[in-house]
Design a protein around this motif. Structure first.
Motif, PDB file in Angstrom:
ATOM      1  N   THR A 221       0.840  -1.206   0.000  1.00 57.53           N
ATOM      2  CA  THR A 221       0.000   0.000   0.000  1.00 57.53           C
ATOM      3  C   THR A 221       0.870   1.250   0.000  1.00 57.53           C
ATOM      4  O   THR A 221       0.597   2.226  -0.700  1.00 57.53           O
ATOM      5  N   ALA A 222       1.948   1.202   0.787  1.00 65.60           N
ATOM      6  CA  ALA A 222       2.880   2.345   0.842  1.00 65.60           C
ATOM      7  C   ALA A 222       3.526   2.581  -0.525  1.00 65.60           C
ATOM      8  O   ALA A 222       3.680   3.735  -0.957  1.00 65.60           O
ATOM      9  N   ALA A 223       3.899   1.486  -1.199  1.00 63.05           N
ATOM     10  CA  ALA A 223       4.530   1.609  -2.517  1.00 63.05           C
ATOM     11  C   ALA A 223       3.580   2.267  -3.518  1.00 63.05           C
ATOM     12  O   ALA A 223       3.989   3.083  -4.350  1.00 63.05           O
ATOM     13  N   TYR A 224       2.299   1.911  -3.415  1.00 59.73           N
ATOM     14  CA  TYR A 224       1.295   2.530  -4.294  1.00 59.73           C
ATOM     15  C   TYR A 224       1.207   4.034  -4.009  1.00 59.73           C
ATOM     16  O   TYR A 224       1.181   4.854  -4.934  1.00 59.73           O
ATOM     17  N   LEU A 225       1.168   4.401  -2.732  1.00 59.72           N
ATOM     18  CA  LEU A 225       1.062   5.817  -2.368  1.00 59.72           C
ATOM     19  C   LEU A 225       2.301   6.599  -2.809  1.00 59.72           C
ATOM     20  O   LEU A 225       2.204   7.753  -3.218  1.00 59.72           O
ATOM     21  N   GLU A 226       3.456   5.961  -2.728  1.00 62.13           N
ATOM     22  CA  GLU A 226       4.709   6.637  -3.102  1.00 62.13           C
ATOM     23  C   GLU A 226       4.737   7.014  -4.584  1.00 62.13           C
ATOM     24  O   GLU A 226       5.455   7.923  -4.992  1.00 62.13           O
ATOM     25  N   LYS A 227       3.949   6.298  -5.382  1.00 59.11           N
ATOM     26  CA  LYS A 227       3.907   6.572  -6.826  1.00 59.11           C
ATOM     27  C   LYS A 227       3.027   7.775  -7.168  1.00 59.11           C
ATOM     28  O   LYS A 227       3.034   8.253  -8.302  1.00 59.11           O
ATOM     29  N   PHE A 239       5.584  10.602   5.874  1.00 70.37           N
ATOM     30  CA  PHE A 239       5.342   9.313   5.221  1.00 70.37           C
ATOM     31  C   PHE A 239       6.635   8.489   5.153  1.00 70.37           C
ATOM     32  O   PHE A 239       6.652   7.301   5.496  1.00 70.37           O
ATOM     33  N   SER A 240       7.716   9.112   4.736  1.00 68.34           N
ATOM     34  CA  SER A 240       9.000   8.410   4.609  1.00 68.34           C
ATOM     35  C   SER A 240       9.499   7.907   5.958  1.00 68.34           C
ATOM     36  O   SER A 240      10.078   6.813   6.053  1.00 68.34           O
ATOM     37  N   ALA A 241       9.285   8.700   7.006  1.00 68.25           N
ATOM     38  CA  ALA A 241       9.734   8.289   8.342  1.00 68.25           C
ATOM     39  C   ALA A 241       9.011   7.018   8.791  1.00 68.25           C
ATOM     40  O   ALA A 241       9.624   6.103   9.358  1.00 68.25           O
ATOM     41  N   ILE A 242       7.708   6.948   8.518  1.00 62.16           N
ATOM     42  CA  ILE A 242       6.925   5.767   8.914  1.00 62.16           C
ATOM     43  C   ILE A 242       7.342   4.550   8.103  1.00 62.16           C
ATOM     44  O   ILE A 242       7.595   3.463   8.652  1.00 62.16           O
ATOM     45  N   VAL A 243       7.435   4.715   6.787  1.00 60.31           N
ATOM     46  CA  VAL A 243       7.784   3.590   5.920  1.00 60.31           C
ATOM     47  C   VAL A 243       9.191   3.083   6.214  1.00 60.31           C
ATOM     48  O   VAL A 243       9.438   1.863   6.266  1.00 60.31           O
ATOM     49  N   SER A 244      10.104   3.998   6.432  1.00 56.76           N
ATOM     50  CA  SER A 244      11.480   3.608   6.753  1.00 56.76           C
ATOM     51  C   SER A 244      11.525   2.775   8.030  1.00 56.76           C
ATOM     52  O   SER A 244      12.241   1.765   8.105  1.00 56.76           O
ATOM     53  N   GLU A 245      10.760   3.199   9.024  1.00 58.13           N
ATOM     54  CA  GLU A 245      10.736   2.466  10.291  1.00 58.13           C
ATOM     55  C   GLU A 245      10.101   1.083  10.120  1.00 58.13           C
ATOM     56  O   GLU A 245      10.537   0.102  10.740  1.00 58.13           O
ATOM     57  N   LEU A 246       9.080   0.982   9.266  1.00 57.15           N
ATOM     58  CA  LEU A 246       8.420  -0.305   9.016  1.00 57.15           C
ATOM     59  C   LEU A 246       9.355  -1.303   8.327  1.00 57.15           C
ATOM     60  O   LEU A 246       9.147  -2.512   8.417  1.00 57.15           O
TER      61      LEU A 246
END
Length: 290
Positions: A221-227, A239-246
């Motif tokens: 889902t994150a990859a879709y949003l990043e696009k 957004f990047s801080a959350i995804v990086s931590e995940l």
């Protein structure tokens, strides 16, 4: 469901209503249905499977009757809508399913609860779509909340009717409750006020089906949003801080949780508001399980 399988499911439902699900054994179902153990397991892999078939049968019956009612008639006809809603209520009452639902939701059986949640979710989704058919696109953003309000009122009105033994017409109750929704939803639209938005529909679906709550699905889902284009610097940083931590080997809840609400607020009233709300809900639910 073929006739013999339906017969066994009907027998099981009768016993579930009379004795309770936990108190009903598969052997009792076999004896009352006058079938062999092999026949039962040919139809159902377990008692859970039997409950699932009962609920699926109820949805199928209601769906067929609803389609028959609507065939060749105007889908925007309010009276047809009332009849379509009423048919499931009547089926529930005739089969005493409300007693089974109440027993399941107050039990400690998560698999049974999930089956009832699936059933209720499908009904809310159907009603949300029909509200849009009847009242137009303006209600779409508020349709789920209207469905929740309607079913909440219906549940407690029917509960009061049953315990007080009041004579009642399901169609009249649906008609009156629908008129209440018709008074409520214009003020929701005019004041742009709602407690539940459409992203909650995605979260409900994910909540019911835990497979959607894996880290893999969250990162997809994150990859879709990043696009998507148009992130502001603030949105991108959160957004990047959350995804990086995940993506870390050891996910730190104390780092991610304080960022979820600010991320939602950062996307408020933007085209990605609902998708981001769904993403943050998925992350929040996932974090609860680790």
């Amino acid at each position: 469901m073929n006739k013999r399988k339906r017969h066994v499911a009907d027998v099981a439902l009768k016993l579930f209503v009379e004795k309770g699900i936990q108190q009903t054994s598969i052997q009792e179902i076999i004896e009352l249905a006058n079938i062999s153990k092999g026949t039962f397991y040919n139809y159902f892999s377990s008692k859970n499977d039997c409950i699932a078939e009962i609920l699926e049968g109820l949805r199928y019956d209601a769906s067929q009757l609803r389609m028959e009612m609507q065939m060749g008639r105007d889908p925007n006809d309010r009276q047809i809508f009332i009849e379509q809603i009423s048919i499931l209520m009547k089926l529930n009452e005739e089969r005493n399913l409300h007693a089974v639902f109440e027993a399941i939701m107050s039990s400690n059986e998560p698999e049974h609860k999930k089956l009832v949640l699936h059933h209720r979710f499908h009904e809310m989704e159907w009603l949300s779509h029909r509200f849009v058919d009847l009242y137009g696109e303006d209600i779409r953003e508020y349709a789920l909340e209207c469905a929740v309000l309607f079913f909440g009122m219906m549940q407690y009105v029917m509960f009061t009717v049953r315990i007080s033994h009041m004579p009642h017409s399901v169609e009249r109750i649906v008609n009156v409750l629908l008129s209440y929704i018709e008074l409520i939803y214009p003020s929701m639209i005019d004041g742009d006020k709602s407690l539940i938005n459409q992203s909650s529909l995605h979260f409900l679906r994910s909540n019911i089906d835990r497979r959607d709550m894996t880290l893999k699905s969250i990162l997809e889902t994150a990859a879709y949003l990043e696009k998507q284009d148009g992130f502001t610097e603030e949105q991108q940083d959160l957004f990047s801080a959350i995804v990086s931590e995940l993506k870390q080997e050891r996910i730190r809840k104390c780092v991610i949780q304080p960022l979820l609400k600010p991320l939602q607020l950062a996307f408020s009233q933007t085209p990605l508001e609902m998708q981001v709300a769904n993403f943050t809900n998925m992350v929040w639910y996932f974090l609860k399980g680790i």
